[in-house]
Design a protein around this motif. Structure first.
Motif, short mmCIF file in Angstrom:
data_model
loop_
_atom_site.label_atom_id
_atom_site.label_comp_id
_atom_site.label_asym_id
_atom_site.label_seq_id
_atom_site.Cartn_x
_atom_site.Cartn_y
_atom_site.Cartn_z
N LEU A 156 -35.74 13.77 20.04
CA LEU A 156 -34.71 14.51 20.78
C LEU A 156 -33.30 14.05 20.37
O LEU A 156 -32.38 14.86 20.27
CB LEU A 156 -34.92 14.32 22.29
N LEU A 157 -33.19 12.74 20.12
CA LEU A 157 -31.89 12.22 19.66
C LEU A 157 -31.47 12.88 18.35
O LEU A 157 -30.32 13.29 18.18
CB LEU A 157 -31.98 10.71 19.45
N THR A 158 -32.44 12.99 17.44
CA THR A 158 -32.16 13.66 16.17
C THR A 158 -31.74 15.10 16.41
O THR A 158 -30.80 15.61 15.81
CB THR A 158 -33.42 13.64 15.27
N LYS A 159 -32.48 15.73 17.33
CA LYS A 159 -32.23 17.14 17.60
C LYS A 159 -30.83 17.36 18.19
O LYS A 159 -30.12 18.31 17.82
CB LYS A 159 -33.29 17.65 18.58
N VAL A 160 -30.44 16.50 19.10
CA VAL A 160 -29.14 16.69 19.75
C VAL A 160 -28.01 16.43 18.74
O VAL A 160 -26.97 17.10 18.75
CB VAL A 160 -28.99 15.84 21.03
N ARG A 161 -28.25 15.48 17.82
CA ARG A 161 -27.22 15.23 16.80
C ARG A 161 -27.10 16.41 15.85
O ARG A 161 -26.00 16.77 15.42
CB ARG A 161 -27.55 13.95 16.02
N ARG A 162 -28.25 16.99 15.53
CA ARG A 162 -28.21 18.18 14.67
C ARG A 162 -27.50 19.32 15.40
O ARG A 162 -26.77 20.10 14.81
CB ARG A 162 -29.64 18.59 14.29
N GLY A 163 -27.76 19.37 16.72
CA GLY A 163 -27.10 20.39 17.55
C GLY A 163 -25.58 20.26 17.47
O GLY A 163 -24.87 21.25 17.34
N VAL A 164 -25.09 19.03 17.53
CA VAL A 164 -23.64 18.79 17.43
C VAL A 164 -23.12 19.33 16.10
O VAL A 164 -22.11 20.02 16.03
CB VAL A 164 -23.32 17.28 17.56
N SER A 172 -43.77 8.52 24.40
CA SER A 172 -42.49 8.97 24.96
C SER A 172 -41.33 8.51 24.09
O SER A 172 -40.38 9.27 23.85
CB SER A 172 -42.33 8.43 26.38
N TYR A 173 -41.42 7.27 23.59
CA TYR A 173 -40.33 6.75 22.77
C TYR A 173 -40.16 7.60 21.51
O TYR A 173 -39.03 7.90 21.10
CB TYR A 173 -40.61 5.28 22.42
N GLN A 174 -41.26 7.98 20.92
CA GLN A 174 -41.19 8.85 19.74
C GLN A 174 -40.49 10.16 20.07
O GLN A 174 -39.63 10.64 19.33
CB GLN A 174 -42.60 9.16 19.21
N ARG A 175 -40.87 10.72 21.21
CA ARG A 175 -40.24 11.99 21.64
C ARG A 175 -38.74 11.82 21.85
O ARG A 175 -37.95 12.71 21.56
CB ARG A 175 -40.88 12.48 22.95
N GLN A 179 -28.66 8.21 23.94
CA GLN A 179 -28.81 7.00 23.12
C GLN A 179 -28.87 5.76 24.01
O GLN A 179 -29.74 4.89 23.82
CB GLN A 179 -27.64 6.89 22.13
N ALA A 180 -27.98 5.69 24.99
CA ALA A 180 -27.96 4.54 25.90
C ALA A 180 -29.27 4.44 26.67
O ALA A 180 -29.82 3.36 26.86
CB ALA A 180 -26.78 4.66 26.87
N LYS A 181 -29.79 5.59 27.10
CA LYS A 181 -31.03 5.58 27.88
C LYS A 181 -32.23 5.24 27.00
O LYS A 181 -33.16 4.56 27.45
CB LYS A 181 -31.23 6.94 28.56
N VAL A 182 -32.21 5.72 25.79
CA VAL A 182 -33.32 5.42 24.88
C VAL A 182 -33.35 3.92 24.58
O VAL A 182 -34.41 3.29 24.55
CB VAL A 182 -33.18 6.25 23.57
N ASP A 183 -32.15 3.34 24.39
CA ASP A 183 -32.09 1.89 24.17
C ASP A 183 -32.66 1.15 25.38
O ASP A 183 -33.43 0.19 25.23
CB ASP A 183 -30.63 1.46 23.93
N ALA A 184 -32.26 1.58 26.57
CA ALA A 184 -32.75 0.94 27.79
C ALA A 184 -34.27 1.09 27.90
O ALA A 184 -34.97 0.15 28.29
CB ALA A 184 -32.07 1.57 29.01
N ASP A 208 -54.09 6.36 28.35
CA ASP A 208 -53.70 4.95 28.36
C ASP A 208 -52.21 4.86 28.68
O ASP A 208 -51.37 5.38 27.94
CB ASP A 208 -53.99 4.35 26.98
N PRO A 209 -51.86 4.19 29.79
CA PRO A 209 -50.44 4.12 30.19
C PRO A 209 -49.54 3.54 29.11
O PRO A 209 -48.39 3.97 28.96
CB PRO A 209 -50.47 3.20 31.41
N ARG A 210 -50.06 2.57 28.35
CA ARG A 210 -49.22 1.96 27.32
C ARG A 210 -48.94 2.93 26.17
O ARG A 210 -47.89 2.88 25.53
CB ARG A 210 -49.87 0.69 26.79
N GLU A 211 -49.91 3.76 25.97
CA GLU A 211 -49.75 4.81 24.95
C GLU A 211 -48.57 5.72 25.34
O GLU A 211 -47.82 6.18 24.49
CB GLU A 211 -51.03 5.62 24.91
N THR A 212 -48.48 5.95 26.64
CA THR A 212 -47.41 6.80 27.16
C THR A 212 -46.05 6.31 26.69
O THR A 212 -45.20 7.11 26.31
CB THR A 212 -47.42 6.77 28.71
N LEU A 213 -45.89 4.98 26.75
CA LEU A 213 -44.59 4.40 26.38
C LEU A 213 -44.24 4.72 24.93
O LEU A 213 -43.12 5.14 24.63
CB LEU A 213 -44.62 2.89 26.59
N ASP A 214 -45.19 4.49 24.05
CA ASP A 214 -44.92 4.71 22.62
C ASP A 214 -44.73 6.19 22.32
O ASP A 214 -43.84 6.58 21.56
CB ASP A 214 -46.07 4.15 21.77
#
Lengths: 319, 92
Positions: free
Chosen positions: A53-61, A46-49, A140-145, A38-44
């Motif tokens: 990833l945002l959490t992961k990159v912050r932990r990386g910092v 992907s957003y979770q992923r 973060q900017a791209k995730v918001d977009a 389901d294409p709409r499922e893809t959106l949700d």
């Protein structure tokens, strides 16, 4: 995706690096898209992923910052060591011990070379930290977009119409995610390398090979020798002071009788040869021959009564 | 044309710059094939400099797919080789 792979294999030599890397990224995105029904499922999904990833990159910092701080701590320790070794070399030279000074300076050179190495690592970690920080802001900017676009697509389009737009958004963000994921991976690799090196330096310092002077550890043999030399020069000073006093006091004792003079001579000799010899046994102990007391007793002339020995310091104080 | 420099971001670059980019890219690829690290680094840095000089950075909140992707500034030749052959190198 299959087409992309064939293209990569068949015409790799003429395609250039830039296109080939782009195709690898695209293939990755397509593979993920193919899995979604389901294409709409893809959106949700992907957003979770993306949030993960945002959490992961912050932990990386944070991880890189921790490593950087550890390197900083080691640099401070090594600097202290280098300073201390130079100080020791100066003291050793002052005592006329060029060999000790040389040993201290050799260790200082070793500490200095470790320090130089750490400075390079520190700069690298700092650069990684900066890169990851920027990467996390960009993501973060791209995730918001993406979130905004996700809502628009869900609200305005039918499932069929949405497909193309979803694919666009997904491919766009997944390229960014691949980029950020790689940045995290590279930072992790670098951090792991440095941690291994930092561990090795810790071991080196603990082994005393780099001189474990920091913190006043007992393993610092150069300091030990300097201390011992300084202690033995104190002893020499004391000795010559005592000798001077004895010489000055000799006429007094001569007045008392020849017996007093013959008593003082072997005492002085004994003191010079073994500066750390235990003091003569106290009168009470002298009568009970214990194992410790025996060598001292043997070294003394047999004819001297034990009760004469403690009387000597009293003479000295009186003169 | 949109070009991404990994670890740095995306740039919008005029199509007229393509031939110069392709020339440098060919050098880059040849260096990888020859296993010539020095030539590789020179070509990579040349490429990156061109993209930065001729391109204008895309706003960070765009979700556009890139036409070309370049390795990061400090990439080693070995890393790029793995990037080209091993999909597993890109996590996620």
């Amino acid at each position: 995706m299959v087409a992309a792979k064939k293209l990569m294999k068949g015409t790799a030599a003429r395609m250039g690096v830039m296109k080939r890397v782009q195709l690898v990224f695209k293939a990755k995105a397509n593979k993920a898209l193919d899995k979604m029904e389901d294409p709409r499922e893809t959106l949700d999904y992907s957003y979770q992923r993306q949030l993960e990833l945002l959490t992961k990159v912050r932990r990386g910092v944070a991880d890189v910052a921790t490593s950087r701080k550890r390197v900083e701590l080691q640099m401070n320790q090594l600097q202290q060591q280098a300073n201390k070794l130079e100080d020791q070399a100066r003291k050793a030279l002052g005592m006329g011990r060029e060999d000790l000074a040389r040993a201290a300076l050799e260790r200082k050179a070793s500490a200095q070379s470790q320090l130089n190495d750490l400075q390079v690592q520190y700069a690298q970690l700092q650069a990684e930290e900066e890169k990851l920080t920027v990467a996390s802001q960009r993501l973060q900017a791209k995730v918001d977009a993406f979130r905004t676009r996700k809502e628009t697509i869900k609200a305005t389009y039918t499932a069929a119409e949405a497909q193309t737009r979803i694919n666009e958004a997904f491919t766009g963000i997944s390229e960014e995610m691949g980029d950020v994921g790689m940045a995290i991976q590279r930072a992790e690799d670098k951090t792991a390398q440095m941690q291994a090196r930092a561990g090795a330096i810790d071991e080196l310092m603990a082994s005393g090979a780099l001189d474990d002077a920091v913190g006043g550890s007992s393993r610092d043999d150069i300091q030990n020798e300097l201390d011992m030399m300084s202690a033995s020069s104190d002893v020499e000073r004391e000795l010559s002071r005592l000798k001077g006093e004895i010489t000055a006091g000799a006429p007094k004792q001569l007045e008392g009788g020849a017996n007093g003079n013959s008593q003082a001579a072997p005492q002085a000799q004994q003191g010079q040869g073994t500066p750390y010899a235990p003091p003569p046994p106290a009168p009470g102990q002298g009568t009970q021959p214990t194992q410790q007391a025996q060598p001292t007793q043997q070294a003394q002339p047999a004819g001297i009564p034990a009760s004469d020995l403690p009387a000597e310091p009293q003479d000295r104080e009186g003169s | 044309m949109i070009v991404r420099i990994l670890g740095e971001g995306q740039f919008d670059i005029d199509d007229t710059a393509t031939s110069e980019l392709n020339r440098l890219d060919t050098e880059l690829e040849a260096a990888v094939d020859r296993n010539d690290e020095a030539a590789f680094t020179a070509a990579l840095h040349g490429l990156l400099d061109q993209v930065r000089a001729l391109g204008s950075p895309l706003p960070v909140d765009t979700l556009e797919e890139s036409d070309l992707i370049l390795p990061p500034q400090d990439a080693s030749m070995d890393e790029v080789r793995r990037m080209l052959t091993d999909e597993g190198l890109i996590p996620g």
